[in-house]
Write an enzyme that holds these catalytic residues in place. Sequence first.
Site, PDB file in Angstrom:
ATOM      1  N   ALA A  66      55.211  28.877  94.880  1.00 35.06           N
ATOM      2  CA  ALA A  66      56.240  29.883  94.643  1.00 35.06           C
ATOM      3  C   ALA A  66      57.236  29.766  95.792  1.00 35.06           C
ATOM      4  CB  ALA A  66      55.598  31.262  94.608  1.00 35.06           C
ATOM      5  N   GLY A 111      51.506  28.286  93.825  1.00 37.68           N
ATOM      6  CA  GLY A 111      51.968  28.440  92.445  1.00 37.68           C
ATOM      7  C   GLY A 111      52.114  27.112  91.725  1.00 37.68           C
ATOM      8  N   GLU A 114      48.756  26.306  90.519  1.00 35.50           N
ATOM      9  CA  GLU A 114      48.436  27.261  89.450  1.00 35.50           C
ATOM     10  C   GLU A 114      49.177  26.921  88.162  1.00 35.50           C
ATOM     11  OE1 GLU A 114      49.501  30.390  92.269  1.00 35.50           O
ATOM     12  OE2 GLU A 114      47.600  31.335  91.781  1.00 35.50           O
ATOM     13  N   GLU A 134      47.860  29.912 100.081  1.00 39.16           N
ATOM     14  CA  GLU A 134      48.456  31.246 100.232  1.00 39.16           C
ATOM     15  C   GLU A 134      47.856  32.033 101.393  1.00 39.16           C
ATOM     16  OE1 GLU A 134      47.503  29.904  97.319  1.00 39.16           O
ATOM     17  OE2 GLU A 134      48.898  30.460  95.711  1.00 39.16           O
TER      18      GLU A 134
END
Length: 260
Positions: A66, A111, A114, A134
């Site tokens: 992200a 992300g 993911e 993270e």
Amino acid sequence: HTYETILVEQKGAVTLITINRPQALNALNSQVLADLIDAFAAFEADETQGCAVLTGAGEKAFAAGADIKEMADKPASDFFNEDFFSKWTSHVVKTTRKPWIAAVNGFALGGGCELAMMADFIIASENAKFGQPEIKLGVAPGMGGSQRLTRAVGKAKAMDMCLTGRMMDAAEAERSGLVTRVVPLADLLTDALKTAETIAAMPPMAAKVNKEMVNAAYETTLDQGLLFERRAFQILTASDDKAEGMKAFIEKRPGVWKGK
Ligand code: HXC
């Protein structure tokens, strides 16, 4: 249709979607999310398209996570009120019934890892690196990492990855069952597109049902899953493509599919 952060090309019956922010290692900001939601919806709606491949631009990253710069100053109340990340799970994964493959060409972190795990399966290049770093940012996975990684590689490795934030290379990812196979970077797109072509050439209803069946294994008990499998199989036997597929086999010729 042109997008700000992704490239979309149709190659026969295969849609190739490329996250195109190489200067930021294809970090996933809200524009990437909006563009991907739109592109996946268009892919899903287009009857000429049977399978998609998602990859990242450049040789370095699939997606390095992200977008940290977008999240750095965002107050917690915004994350909560926007139900931040919920659209990734609800749109890209749950509403795409056609199969799609992630071709991971470098870093797939946070992300990015993911998102790759939302694909029906992952093909990785030899330089691919997976991780859920993270924790090093004071947070934790938010787009399914703790759940999908654990289901993919088991508790020991998922805990190791989430708690240390370390990266897993392509060989370890293959050994662990996170990816179906590893190929040289130069061959990655060719291999992924060829695989997608194979899938796109299958009877379309059968492709959707096969995907639903495997996904059901993550949501049900064994008995419920076996029942779902039998019922879905039985429904497919009513399709024109089942009649054609079996007839074509007996006549020793390729089937011609109607998607009915
Ligand atoms: C925004 C990013 C980014 C990211 C890289 N960049 N990752 N920008 N968000 N996730 C940017 C860098 O700032 C830099 O921009 C450019 O991309 C190149 O990156 P470098 O760091 O210079 O490259 P390199 O030294 O080769 O290191 C590669 C790397 C590193 C190891 C992948 O970039 C890295 O650690 N990135 C962050 C990985 C990460 O933590 N991902 C998880 C994010 S959190 P400039 O402008 O400086 O050139 C997440 C969910 C969190 O995904 C949930 C929170 C609620």
